[in-house]
Write a protein that holds these residues in place. Structure first.
Motif, PDB file in Angstrom:
ATOM      1  N   LEU A   1       0.797  -1.044   0.176  1.00  0.00           N
ATOM      2  CA  LEU A   1       0.067  -0.082  -0.189  1.00  0.00           C
ATOM      3  C   LEU A   1       0.883   1.433  -0.045  1.00  0.00           C
ATOM      4  CD1 LEU A   1      -2.737  -1.210   2.450  1.00  0.00           C
ATOM      5  CD2 LEU A   1      -2.913  -0.827   0.065  1.00  0.00           C
TER       6      LEU A   1
ATOM      7  N   GLU B   1       2.321   1.615  -3.324  1.00  0.00           N
ATOM      8  CA  GLU B   1       1.207   2.112  -4.501  1.00  0.00           C
ATOM      9  C   GLU B   1       1.058   3.648  -4.283  1.00  0.00           C
ATOM     10  OE1 GLU B   1      -1.522  -1.819  -4.557  1.00  0.00           O
ATOM     11  OE2 GLU B   1      -2.437  -0.130  -3.568  1.00  0.00           O
ATOM     12  N   ASP B   2       1.093   4.260  -3.059  1.00  0.00           N
ATOM     13  CA  ASP B   2       0.909   5.484  -2.785  1.00  0.00           C
ATOM     14  C   ASP B   2       1.942   6.067  -3.309  1.00  0.00           C
ATOM     15  OD1 ASP B   2       1.159   8.173  -1.492  1.00  0.00           O
ATOM     16  OD2 ASP B   2      -0.230   7.196   0.274  1.00  0.00           O
TER      17      ASP B   2
END
Length: 260
Positions: free
Chosen positions: A226, A229-230
């Motif tokens: 995550l 992805e950020d």
């Protein structure tokens, strides 16, 4: 790239067209061809290249390693074949920040199969087949096979195919999720090239970030993924192509992407 008849290379409409060209040997790898393919992939760093298309000349995609070179006392030997031929090829395919399409036109065996499976998208002619041939001569799957195949089709299927050396049809490979798509023989070349050309016209900077995320996903925890992805999404949001895509949507027109 250095001159070599064993690899054909051309750039057409933003697509680097790479053809394995030892058809009399079913495009099996020797040192010359492996090093020439590495050089061709290095040339794909050129800004004019937006996607890469790899296929084989003649009836086969790639029959893996040319065993005559393996047993040649003057040959490179197994250690150099892996460390200098195949491992650098797989690393180049996965690290190249552009989509790489394997267009499997015939048999893909051994290292030939696993090089195909390392690509971002694999399409195959209905006459193509895949075989993990290593066990038949007492070797283990290399060229990333033990990494990619279980992730594509699951541990049990991968284990059985590697140990038994079963030959899998293109249709069966598609059914089990090993490849993206089977294409009828008569449409194979035109349709597979069209996929590559479509990718070349897409926002390829964003596709490169997608590839980076997929490369990391196998080893990351959900939390780390995550976070990645950020980070990558912020980079994608600052590209020309993101701005162009949004503006084209607002203007109700087709976007013109640059890969930047």
């Amino acid at each position: 790239m250095p001159a070599s008849s064993s690899i054909l290379f051309a750039v057409e409409n933003g697509v680097a067209m790479i053809t394995l060209n030892r058809p009399d040997k079913l495009n099996s790898f020797n040192r010359e061809m492996a090093l020439a393919l590495q050089a061709a992939l290095d040339d794909c760093a050129d800004k004019a290249v937006r996607a890469v298309y790899i296929t084989g000349a003649g009836k086969g995609f790639c029959a893996g390693q040319d065993l005559a070179e393996v047993v040649d006392p003057q040959g490179p030997g197994m250690e150099r074949i892996l460390s200098e031929h195949y491992n650098p090829l797989i690393t180049r395919i996965r690290n190249l920040p552009k989509p790489v399409i394997a267009a499997v036109n015939g048999v893909a065996a051994g290292a030939g199969a696993n090089i195909a499976l390392a690509c971002d998208i694999v399409v195959a002619s209905e006459k193509a087949s895949f075989v993990q041939a290593f066990s038949k001569i007492g070797l283990i799957p290399d060229s990333g096979g033990t990494y990619f195949l279980p992730r594509l089709i699951g541990f049990q299927k991968a284990s059985a195919l590697m140990m038994l050396g079963d030959k899998i049809s293109a249709a069966e490979a598609e059914r089990m999720g090993m490849i993206y798509q089977v294409i009828p023989e008569e449409a194979f070349q035109s349709h597979s090239v069209q996929i590559a050309q479509t990718l070349a016209q897409m926002p390829t900077a964003g596709l490169a970030y997608t590839k980076m995320a997929l490369n990391a996903a196998a080893a990351n925890t959900l939390e780390l993924q995550l976070q990645l992805e950020d980070t990558l999404q912020q980079k994608a949001a600052h590209t020309h192509d993101f701005k162009e895509g949004v503006q084209a949507f607002i203007d109700k027109r087709a976007p013109v992407f640059k890969g930047e």
